[in-house]
Write an enzyme that holds these catalytic residues in place. Sequence first.
Site, mmCIF file in Angstrom:
data_model
loop_
_atom_site.group_PDB
_atom_site.id
_atom_site.type_symbol
_atom_site.label_atom_id
_atom_site.label_comp_id
_atom_site.label_asym_id
_atom_site.label_seq_id
_atom_site.Cartn_x
_atom_site.Cartn_y
_atom_site.Cartn_z
ATOM 1 N N ASN A 13 0.842 -1.198 0.000
ATOM 2 C CA ASN A 13 0.000 0.000 0.000
ATOM 3 C C ASN A 13 0.883 1.256 0.000
ATOM 4 O O ASN A 13 2.114 1.154 0.088
ATOM 5 C CB ASN A 13 -0.933 -0.028 1.209
ATOM 6 N N CYS A 19 1.872 3.514 2.084
ATOM 7 C CA CYS A 19 2.840 3.759 3.179
ATOM 8 C C CYS A 19 3.780 2.607 3.429
ATOM 9 O O CYS A 19 4.632 2.671 4.322
ATOM 10 C CB CYS A 19 2.094 4.099 4.446
ATOM 11 N N GLU A 32 3.389 -0.526 4.572
ATOM 12 C CA GLU A 32 3.279 -1.500 5.651
ATOM 13 C C GLU A 32 2.381 -2.684 5.324
ATOM 14 O O GLU A 32 2.475 -3.731 5.963
ATOM 15 C CB GLU A 32 2.764 -0.825 6.933
#
Length: 771
Positions: free
Chosen positions: A272, A274, A276
């Site tokens: 995704n 970001c 994570e």
Amino acid sequence: MRIDVISPNALTVLEKRYLKKDKDGRVVETPEEMFWRVARAIAEAERAYDPDVDVEGTADEFYRLMASLDFLPNSPSLMNAGTEVGQLSACFVLPVDDDMTSIFDAVKATALIHQSGGGTGFGFSRLRPGGDLVGSTGGVASGPVSFMRVFDTATDVIKQGGKRRGASMGVLRIDHPDIMDFIACKEEEGTLSNFNVSVAITERFMQALEEDGEYELVNPRTGEVAGKLRAREVFDKIVEGAWRNGEPGIIFLDRMNEFNPTPALGEYESTNPCGEQILLPHESCNLGSINLSKMLTPQGHIDWEKLECTVKTAVHFLDNVITVNKFPLPVIEEATLRTRKIGLGVMGFADMLVQLGIPYDSEEAEAVAEKVMEAINYWSKEASCDLAALRGSFPAFDKSIYARGQLPLPEPLGVASHNQPQCLTDAPPFDWEGLKERIKQQGIRNATTTTIAPTGSISIIASTSSGIEPLFALAYTRRHVLDEDELIQVNPFFERLAQERGFHSAELMREVAQRGGIQGWEEIPADVRRIFVTAHDISPEWHIRMQAAYQRHVDNAVSKTANFPNSATREDIAQAYLLAYQLGCKGLTIYRDGSRQEQVLNRGVTKLAPGKGVLAPRPRPVVTKGATEKIALGCNRTLYVTINEDDEGLCEVFLHMGKSGGCTASQSEAIGRLISLALRSGIETEAIIRQLKGIRCPSPSWHNGGSALSCSDAIAKSIERYTGGRSGNPKERVIVKGMPDISPECPECGAILEPGEACVVCRSCGYSECL
């Protein structure tokens, strides 16, 4: 149960983005009503498994979980549960195959996902390299980076959920022939502004790097070797980008796939935005975070019993989210239901540590991180196993590593190697071997259960520190939007301790807000200074060690930023990457203080006023020639840009918008005058374009085959179109590039933005967005 105290900042965030509004934009919901809306919507999933179940009882349990601020789900769940939208997932990964149909299907899916509040990740490694053969047309391919621009432009005109800008992650394998172009794709200001980019690093590359050797590039279309590169040169290029502006990041792709619970379904290609949440193509995931600052007893010990109860209720909640979710596309629904992945994480870790009296950058804190996350991971899988007994395992269980008696986790280092703090002496034991066997025999409901997300907005709602990040500042100034009064807001744990220890004063708190931290401040006791460290007081090594401590008990990955001082060298960045790899991290994001706030600097030949050391503009000519462009803006206004030139080049820009005397009209006139002054003072046109291009407003628009992010961006692009890209002598230009997508100041209140894992958040007014 009454709702826990909602801070003024939390209320601001809720009113702007989460509470329901009527057709005129007026808030028609209270925070308490929002939590009930979400709780009842998620509890409705119970009917799918037991028609006689007490749905209202489950809703009450979920309401208490959120209203206490012990746990909050990801933003789309809070925004959309119980509404017509109904899309509740935050994370998506979409495949991009090597054909036009797949590429533009992915663009369409991206638009639908961003419109409903989700973020997208793409692996572009399947696309053939630039210059490669296109059999259907006899032409040549333009390469992955050129197609990323298509996705970027589409994102420009869509807000996530109508409330925040869409964000995407672009990933390319280190062995793709276009890797050097990809690494450099965000050097230029304003380029791919809706993308975070990460290089997918393989074990083979790391081996070549260690041996100072070469590695092979592979054409994804043919599978054949397309050349070789020296690993050190590629690594240095990545380091240079991270040092310059934090782009690209890195993910250790083979390590991610090593812990893939369902390898029979395919390999991981991307994450995704970001970084994570690791997902297979077309999968989605919903996240939620436990507020660790509330997992303590009144005596200041870790409340293991409360933590266990919170974890198990949260897993129940997140699994229900999958059942009631309205997925944006059938193919996403099918892939998500096949594995039913959830991502339970934490927020408030830094606040937990200060209550325990433990410095963030210490072995004691490292031990707390590892043990707390082990507990969450164990209890989350125990709860998922309990759900499987009632509802069945995820459909792909038989093809998973669980069915073979494995768990998708590395062996933990254990806390024995640390200085074990007192707060862990009563930690419960965890029977991993017993749980592993139980899952093998009975099944598990969710293929993954744990993820550490950045929690930018929901941590403001919960009035706690973000994710597992250290405190960013101990105090800050909050400005009231209407009367411009300033209110000093101090970390409540620091303020309480200051009062207890007798060094509290209004003057000191104002000074703390001015400084942000307290290190080197002799008026404050040394033991207090040691506990209340902020992000910039902590060495990069400790940022990475903390990320690694959490990663040992997280199925997916960990959102964490390694902060560096502005003085950090490229070698410092390189060593950080190597340390992250050695400690078992699945990726790393670097932020060097100030590297995203620099402006483009130009060195050119300028004229000085006689006898003065200042620039003087040349006189405006009597006769000029030029053109006027009409631009429709996203705020339903029309901007007219007139560009004139004389024999020496561009000399003036006139801007007209709105009625005479209006605020917007006066601002546009001022911009035009300043541009004209700069042009006649010898400033390069390219420099002016760079200063204006990429500036954003809340209402972007589509114009002339491209996007207009704001008035300023539209003006820059109009000048660029007029000049056809011609500018001054490039040999006389020295450019220091910075991050184009972010100002250090909040666009809504002017306070300083707090950077995190590919996000920024304003702790003053609650503004946040992904970068």
